[in-house]
Enzyme design. Structure first.
Site, PDB file in Angstrom:
ATOM      1  N   SER A 147       7.963   0.018   1.328  1.00  0.00           N
ATOM      2  CA  SER A 147       8.138  -0.143  -0.109  1.00  0.00           C
ATOM      3  C   SER A 147       9.644  -0.122  -0.374  1.00  0.00           C
ATOM      4  O   SER A 147      10.403  -0.806   0.311  1.00  0.00           O
ATOM      5  CB  SER A 147       7.396   0.971  -0.855  1.00  0.00           C
ATOM      6  OG  SER A 147       7.633   0.903  -2.235  1.00  0.00           O
ATOM      7  N   TYR A 201      10.537  -7.708  -8.495  1.00  0.00           N
ATOM      8  CA  TYR A 201      10.602  -7.139  -7.150  1.00  0.00           C
ATOM      9  C   TYR A 201       9.914  -5.776  -7.109  1.00  0.00           C
ATOM     10  O   TYR A 201       9.089  -5.502  -6.229  1.00  0.00           O
ATOM     11  CB  TYR A 201      12.057  -7.004  -6.700  1.00  0.00           C
ATOM     12  CG  TYR A 201      12.220  -6.251  -5.398  1.00  0.00           C
ATOM     13  CD1 TYR A 201      11.851  -6.829  -4.187  1.00  0.00           C
ATOM     14  CD2 TYR A 201      12.724  -4.953  -5.386  1.00  0.00           C
ATOM     15  CE1 TYR A 201      11.979  -6.127  -2.996  1.00  0.00           C
ATOM     16  CE2 TYR A 201      12.864  -4.252  -4.205  1.00  0.00           C
ATOM     17  CZ  TYR A 201      12.499  -4.840  -3.001  1.00  0.00           C
ATOM     18  OH  TYR A 201      12.629  -4.145  -1.833  1.00  0.00           O
ATOM     19  N   LYS A 231       6.548  -3.968  -4.982  1.00  0.00           N
ATOM     20  CA  LYS A 231       6.589  -2.718  -4.225  1.00  0.00           C
ATOM     21  C   LYS A 231       5.681  -1.658  -4.847  1.00  0.00           C
ATOM     22  O   LYS A 231       5.142  -0.808  -4.126  1.00  0.00           O
ATOM     23  CB  LYS A 231       8.040  -2.216  -4.122  1.00  0.00           C
ATOM     24  CG  LYS A 231       8.940  -3.131  -3.305  1.00  0.00           C
ATOM     25  CD  LYS A 231       8.361  -3.398  -1.918  1.00  0.00           C
ATOM     26  CE  LYS A 231       9.270  -4.242  -1.046  1.00  0.00           C
ATOM     27  NZ  LYS A 231       8.699  -4.468   0.300  1.00  0.00           N
TER      28      LYS A 231
END
Length: 227
Positions: free
Chosen positions: A84, A98, A102
Site C-alpha cells: 500500500s 492514487y 491504495k
C-alpha cells in the site's frame, strides 16, 4: 529465474504463475508491488487516467493474487505481501485517485487476512512512507493532463512538494527489503506494517483527527439508532 509479465493481463499472469510452479513446485511468498502514481485533483483526472492506475494498482494485484492462491491453499501455507502506501491510510490534495487505489489494497488485504488465516496463509499490507526510489520520477508518477488554475493553492503545492522531495526522500530502500524478510520470517506477522517515521507521524495525526471529530459529532452519530 526471472519472468516478465503484465499484471493487467490475466492470461500472462496465469502463464507466469504456472511456469513458476512447474519450476519450483510451490510459491511461499507473493509480493504485490506493481503500481504507479497519479498526481492531480479529482476533477482534473480523466476517466482513462483513473482507469489506467486502477488496472495496475488494484485489478493487477487481484489478478496475481487469484493466480497464486490455489497453490497456497493446496499447501496450507504462504504469505501475501501487498504494498500500500502512506497514502493508503491518509489521503491528501492531489493524491486522491492514487490513494483510493491504495485504500482498496488496504480493504482487500484486511479481508484476505481473515479469509486466509484458517488456511494457514498470512496476509500483510505494507504502508511505506517516502523512500528514496524513482517513484516521484515521471517513469512512476504520472501527472493529470488537465491542470485547473483553481487548484493551484492545493494540488499545485503538492506538485511542487513532490518535485522538491524527489530523490530526497527520508526512507532508505536498502533497509526495506530486510524489513519485509523479517515480517515473512516471523510466526505471527502483522496485518499492517508501517515503514518509515513519516508514515508513523501521518498515522498518529490522522488517528488524532478522527478521534477528535468522532467525539465532536458523537451525539449526532448516536441519534440515528432505533429507539
Amino acid at each position: 529465474m526471472t519472468l516478465s509479465m503484465d499484471v493487467t493481463d490475466e492470461a500472462q499472469v496465469k502463464a507466469a504463475t504456472a511456469t513458476g510452479l512447474e519450476r519450483f513446485g510451490r510459491i511461499d511468498v507473493l509480493v504485490n508491488n506493481a503500481g504507479f502514481g497519479l498526481l492531480g485533483a479529482i476533477e482534473e483526472c480523466s476517466a482513462e487516467e483513473v482507469g489506467s492506475v486502477y488496472r495496475t494498482n488494484v485489478f493487477g494485484l487481484l489478478n496475481v493474487t487469484r493466480a497464486v492462491l490455489p497453490s497456497m491453499r493446496q499447501h496450507r501455507s504462504g504469505h501475501i505481501i501487498n504494498f500500500s502506501s502512506i497514502g493508503g491510510y491518509r489521503s491528501a490534495p492531489g493524491w486522491g485517485i492514487y490513494s483510493s487505489t491504495k485504500f482498496a489494497v488496504e480493504g482487500i488485504t484486511e479481508a484476505l487476512y481473515g479469509e486466509l488465516a484458517p488456511l494457514g496463509i498470512h496476509a500483510t499490507v505494507v504502508e511505506p512512507g517516502y523512500f528514496r526510489t524513482n517513484f516521484l520520477d515521471s517513469s512512476s508518477l504520472r501527472q493529470s493532463a488537465a491542470q485547473i488554475p483553481d487548484y493551484a493553492g492545493t494540488v499545485g503545492k503538492t506538485r511542487n512538494i513532490a518535485a522538491e522531495r524527489n530523490h530526497q526522500q527520508l526512507g532508505d530502500p536498502t533497509k526495506l527489503a530486510p524489513a519485509i524478510l523479517q515480517i515473512v520470517n516471523t510466526d505471527e506477522p502483522p496485518l499492517r506494517s508501517r515503514l518509515g517515521t513519516d508514515t508513523l507521524q501521518a498515522i498518529a495525526e490522522k488517528n488524532a483527527y478522527v478521534e477528535q471529530e468522532t467525539v465532536k459529532w458523537q451525539t449526532l452519530s448516536e441519534s440515528t439508532n432505533y429507539k
